[in-house]
Design a protein around this motif. Structure first.
Motif, PDB file in Angstrom:
ATOM      1  N   THR A  74       1.260  -8.782  10.986  1.00 27.98           N
ATOM      2  CA  THR A  74       1.997  -7.623  10.478  1.00 27.98           C
ATOM      3  C   THR A  74       1.083  -6.412  10.344  1.00 27.98           C
ATOM      4  O   THR A  74       1.508  -5.374   9.866  1.00 27.98           O
ATOM      5  CB  THR A  74       2.632  -7.932   9.112  1.00 27.98           C
ATOM      6  N   GLU A  75      -0.181  -6.547  10.776  1.00 27.70           N
ATOM      7  CA  GLU A  75      -1.146  -5.457  10.642  1.00 27.70           C
ATOM      8  C   GLU A  75      -1.769  -5.101  11.987  1.00 27.70           C
ATOM      9  O   GLU A  75      -1.877  -5.941  12.867  1.00 27.70           O
ATOM     10  CB  GLU A  75      -2.275  -5.864   9.693  1.00 27.70           C
ATOM     11  N   LYS A 124      -4.354   1.446   4.597  1.00 23.71           N
ATOM     12  CA  LYS A 124      -4.136   0.498   3.500  1.00 23.71           C
ATOM     13  C   LYS A 124      -2.906  -0.352   3.757  1.00 23.71           C
ATOM     14  O   LYS A 124      -1.970   0.065   4.431  1.00 23.71           O
ATOM     15  CB  LYS A 124      -4.029   1.219   2.165  1.00 23.71           C
ATOM     16  N   LYS A 125      -2.961  -1.547   3.222  1.00 24.44           N
ATOM     17  CA  LYS A 125      -1.838  -2.494   3.297  1.00 24.44           C
ATOM     18  C   LYS A 125      -0.999  -2.308   2.041  1.00 24.44           C
ATOM     19  O   LYS A 125      -1.501  -2.355   0.929  1.00 24.44           O
ATOM     20  CB  LYS A 125      -2.396  -3.920   3.387  1.00 24.44           C
ATOM     21  N   ASN A 179       4.628  -5.162   2.654  1.00 26.47           N
ATOM     22  CA  ASN A 179       4.780  -5.784   3.975  1.00 26.47           C
ATOM     23  C   ASN A 179       4.606  -4.783   5.122  1.00 26.47           C
ATOM     24  O   ASN A 179       5.117  -4.991   6.204  1.00 26.47           O
ATOM     25  CB  ASN A 179       6.142  -6.474   4.084  1.00 26.47           C
ATOM     26  N   TYR A 180       3.895  -3.701   4.872  1.00 27.67           N
ATOM     27  CA  TYR A 180       3.621  -2.749   5.951  1.00 27.67           C
ATOM     28  C   TYR A 180       2.232  -2.137   5.765  1.00 27.67           C
ATOM     29  O   TYR A 180       1.607  -2.262   4.720  1.00 27.67           O
ATOM     30  CB  TYR A 180       4.685  -1.655   6.037  1.00 27.67           C
ATOM     31  N   THR A 181       1.750  -1.473   6.794  1.00 25.72           N
ATOM     32  CA  THR A 181       0.468  -0.791   6.774  1.00 25.72           C
ATOM     33  C   THR A 181       0.715   0.704   6.733  1.00 25.72           C
ATOM     34  O   THR A 181       1.608   1.212   7.404  1.00 25.72           O
ATOM     35  CB  THR A 181      -0.342  -1.130   8.044  1.00 25.72           C
TER      36      THR A 181
END
Length: 83
Positions: free
Chosen positions: A33-34, A46-47, A50-52
């Motif tokens: 997911t990254e 940054k994380k 559930n997203y970057t």
């Protein structure tokens, strides 16, 4: 071009990495997911949940990649459950 050229190149790299990771997620069952920090060292990366989040020239881009569900059929036929 100066700074504008650098901003353009950073955004172009963001799109390139997004497409590369999305393609890898379509092919592989071990999905990410990254995008990873590599190449984004000059940006605020940054994380968040559930997203970057990646900031380029004070503009925040939220990158949403999925590690579950369907990325759609590999042959172009049928339905997809995620864009």
């Amino acid at each position: 071009m100066g700074n504008d050229g650098e901003v353009y190149n950073q955004f172009k790299y963001l799109l390139k990495r997004f497409v590369q990771q999305a393609e890898a997620n379509i092919i592989n069952n071990n999905r990410s997911t990254e995008l990873g920090l590599e190449g984004f060292e000059k940006n605020q990366y940054k994380k968040i949940h559930n997203y970057t989040s990646i900031s380029i020239s004070n503009i925040e881009y939220q990158v949403h990649l999925f590690n579950s569900g369907s990325y759609g059929p590999k042959n172009g036929n049928g339905l997809t459950t995620l864009p």
